[in-house]
Design a protein around this motif. Structure first.
Motif, short mmCIF file in Angstrom:
data_model
loop_
_atom_site.label_atom_id
_atom_site.label_comp_id
_atom_site.label_asym_id
_atom_site.label_seq_id
_atom_site.Cartn_x
_atom_site.Cartn_y
_atom_site.Cartn_z
N THR A 1 0.84 -1.18 0.00
CA THR A 1 0.00 0.00 0.00
C THR A 1 0.88 1.25 0.00
OG1 THR A 1 -0.10 0.01 2.41
CG2 THR A 1 -1.83 -1.19 1.25
N PHE A 2 0.26 2.42 -0.16
CA PHE A 2 1.02 3.67 -0.27
C PHE A 2 1.99 3.83 0.89
CE2 PHE A 2 1.37 8.25 0.63
CZ PHE A 2 1.93 8.67 -0.55
N ARG A 3 1.52 3.57 2.10
CA ARG A 3 2.38 3.72 3.28
C ARG A 3 3.22 2.47 3.54
NH1 ARG A 3 1.74 7.34 7.13
NH2 ARG A 3 1.97 5.79 8.78
N SER B 1 9.64 6.21 -9.00
CA SER B 1 10.24 5.20 -9.87
C SER B 1 10.14 3.83 -9.21
CB SER B 1 11.70 5.54 -10.16
OG SER B 1 12.27 4.61 -11.06
N TYR B 2 10.36 3.80 -7.90
CA TYR B 2 10.20 2.55 -7.15
C TYR B 2 8.76 2.05 -7.25
CZ TYR B 2 9.39 -0.38 -3.02
OH TYR B 2 9.01 -1.39 -2.18
N ARG B 3 7.79 2.94 -7.06
CA ARG B 3 6.38 2.54 -7.11
C ARG B 3 5.99 2.08 -8.52
NH1 ARG B 3 2.15 6.45 -4.81
NH2 ARG B 3 0.99 4.50 -4.66
N ARG B 4 6.50 2.75 -9.55
CA ARG B 4 6.22 2.34 -10.93
C ARG B 4 6.79 0.94 -11.18
NH1 ARG B 4 8.31 4.54 -14.91
NH2 ARG B 4 6.65 5.04 -16.37
N ILE C 1 12.25 5.25 -16.31
CA ILE C 1 11.85 6.23 -17.31
C ILE C 1 13.05 6.99 -17.86
CG2 ILE C 1 11.33 8.02 -15.61
CD1 ILE C 1 8.90 8.75 -17.37
N VAL C 2 14.10 7.16 -17.05
CA VAL C 2 15.39 7.67 -17.50
C VAL C 2 16.47 6.86 -16.79
CG1 VAL C 2 14.61 10.03 -18.01
CG2 VAL C 2 15.44 9.47 -15.70
N PRO C 3 17.67 6.75 -17.35
CA PRO C 3 18.71 5.89 -16.76
C PRO C 3 19.04 6.21 -15.31
CG PRO C 3 19.32 6.49 -18.99
CD PRO C 3 18.10 7.30 -18.66
N ALA C 4 19.02 7.49 -14.94
CA ALA C 4 19.41 7.86 -13.57
C ALA C 4 18.47 7.28 -12.52
CB ALA C 4 19.46 9.38 -13.43
N LEU C 5 17.25 6.92 -12.93
CA LEU C 5 16.28 6.39 -11.98
C LEU C 5 16.35 4.87 -11.86
CD1 LEU C 5 13.23 8.67 -12.77
CD2 LEU C 5 14.76 8.78 -10.79
N ASP C 6 17.35 4.26 -12.49
CA ASP C 6 17.56 2.82 -12.36
C ASP C 6 18.37 2.57 -11.10
OD1 ASP C 6 17.49 0.15 -12.88
OD2 ASP C 6 19.17 0.18 -14.27
N ILE C 7 17.78 2.92 -9.95
CA ILE C 7 18.46 2.78 -8.67
C ILE C 7 18.24 1.39 -8.12
CG2 ILE C 7 18.25 5.23 -8.13
CD1 ILE C 7 15.86 4.50 -6.35
N PRO C 8 19.09 0.93 -7.19
CA PRO C 8 18.85 -0.38 -6.57
C PRO C 8 17.49 -0.38 -5.88
CG PRO C 8 21.04 0.42 -6.05
CD PRO C 8 20.31 1.56 -6.70
N LYS C 9 16.68 -1.37 -6.15
CA LYS C 9 15.34 -1.44 -5.56
C LYS C 9 15.37 -2.56 -4.52
CE LYS C 9 13.33 0.36 -9.79
NZ LYS C 9 14.61 0.60 -10.49
N LEU C 10 15.86 -2.21 -3.35
CA LEU C 10 16.04 -3.19 -2.30
C LEU C 10 14.69 -3.75 -1.85
CD1 LEU C 10 18.69 -1.34 -0.10
CD2 LEU C 10 19.05 -2.86 -2.04
N ASP C 11 14.66 -5.05 -1.58
CA ASP C 11 13.45 -5.70 -1.08
C ASP C 11 12.26 -5.40 -1.98
OD1 ASP C 11 11.89 -7.21 0.59
OD2 ASP C 11 11.40 -5.55 1.93
N SER C 12 12.48 -5.50 -3.30
CA SER C 12 11.42 -5.11 -4.23
C SER C 12 10.53 -6.27 -4.65
CB SER C 12 12.02 -4.48 -5.49
OG SER C 12 12.85 -5.40 -6.17
N GLY C 13 10.72 -7.45 -4.01
CA GLY C 13 9.86 -8.56 -4.36
C GLY C 13 8.42 -8.31 -3.94
N LEU C 14 7.48 -8.80 -4.73
CA LEU C 14 6.08 -8.62 -4.41
C LEU C 14 5.68 -9.51 -3.25
CD1 LEU C 14 4.72 -8.55 -8.05
CD2 LEU C 14 5.10 -6.60 -6.54
#
Length: 320
Positions: A43-45, A77-80, A155-168
């Motif tokens: 969720t958002f929070r 970017s994380y949420r997308r 959406i741009v290369p700079a936003l390809d940051i590590p997405k830690l714990d990004s599993g659903l």
């Protein structure tokens, strides 16, 4: 005869609801984050990983974007990314199918995750109260540039940051109740604390504005996510369209799915629907999380929308 074996719905209640649903002509559905819980979206929070140390509501403001656009863009970017990892669940598909079966059925969505659209919900019957993560627009007041259905990730290369714990992680608890409403009220009243991006524990890189999404039309403005931030007006065209639909006639049923619906405009739509004759049917995880007082003849279905919604619609839409 409808079956309640897998949904946990009392058989008598399911039969009473489906009998009523078959006779409904005009139906309004109001949906929130609980609709997407079984798709695995936080969720958002509930954003995870490196975002747990920050207050999501404080990032979702025009002031935050003006002050730290790189931080805000990284959060979105994380949420997308998370939304694109998820898949629509059976509740999304059930709502889309009911819309195809009934042209006088509309869904008002508080979600920005794009899952209803990806379930092929008829666009003319889906109204996004808070925008979508996948539309972007220019921040310059004199520029009208917008781009819809932008699914590039990042959406741009700079936003390809590590997405830690990004599993659903499908939610076992619907987090769309009073706590979320309280946090929204705090954000709107300005009582949330400032974000300290200098905290090394956050591990969020500082980005230069030139590396963020730029407007290709005016060549002078930053692009931003096409969502409604705290302090911004809801989309006027959407609001007018919904108001016209509500005013057009009697409403038979108002579905409230995955949302506490206790803040404006959600609470107002439920009140308006009831004033036009609607019975209310709620689907939520928490049996205490109701949009005001339910009346005799209303329904409350406790459980995961991904299980409950296809079951209560089955007599109209068939098996999903």
């Amino acid at each position: 005869m409808p079956s309640a074996e897998n949904s946990g719905i009392p058989a008598a209640e399911l039969q009473r609801f489906t009998a009523y649903l078959r006779g409904c002509k005009r139906i309004l559905a109001l949906v929130g984050a609980g609709l997407s819980a079984s798709s695995g979206l936080p969720t958002f929070r509930g954003a995870g990983g490196l975002w747990r140390s920050l207050d999501a509501t404080a990032l979702a403001t025009p002031e935050a974007f003006e002050r730290t656009p790189g931080l805000v863009w990284q959060f979105y970017s994380y949420r997308r990314h998370m939304a694109l990892q998820a898949e629509p669940n059976k509740a999304h598909y059930a709502l889309a199918e009911l819309a195809r079966k009934n042209e006088d059925f509309i869904t008002l969505s508080q979600n920005v995750d794009g899952l209803s659209q990806r379930a092929n919900h008829p666009s003319e019957q889906l109204h996004l109260l808070h925008g979508t993560l996948f539309d972007i627009k220019c921040t310059n007041f004199y520029c009208d540039y917008t781009r819809e259905n932008e699914f590039t990730d990042p959406i741009v290369p700079a936003l390809d940051i590590p997405k830690l714990d990004s599993g659903l992680n499908p939610s076992a608890v619907d987090k769309t109740g009073e706590e979320a409403a309280k946090s929204m009220r705090e954000a709107l009243s300005g009582t949330q604390t400032e974000i300290d991006i200098s905290d090394a524990n956050n591990q969020i890189p500082e980005l230069d504005a030139k590396d963020l999404p730029q407007c290709p039309k005016c060549n002078d403005g930053l692009l931003r996510p096409g969502v409604v931030w705290f302090g911004e007006a809801l989309p006027e065209k959407t609001m007018n369209t919904v108001d016209e639909w509500i005013a057009a006639g009697t409403i038979d049923l108002c579905l409230v799915i995955g949302t506490s619906a206790r803040i404006w405009p959600a609470a107002g739509y439920i009140h308006e629907a009831r004033s036009k004759g609607a019975r209310i049917a709620v689907c939520n995880m928490d049996p205490k999380d109701t949009p005001g007082e339910l009346h005799k003849g209303d329904w409350f279905f406790t459980g995961d929308a991904g299980v409950i919604v296809p079951e209560i619609f089955k007599s109209i839409i068939g098996e999903i």
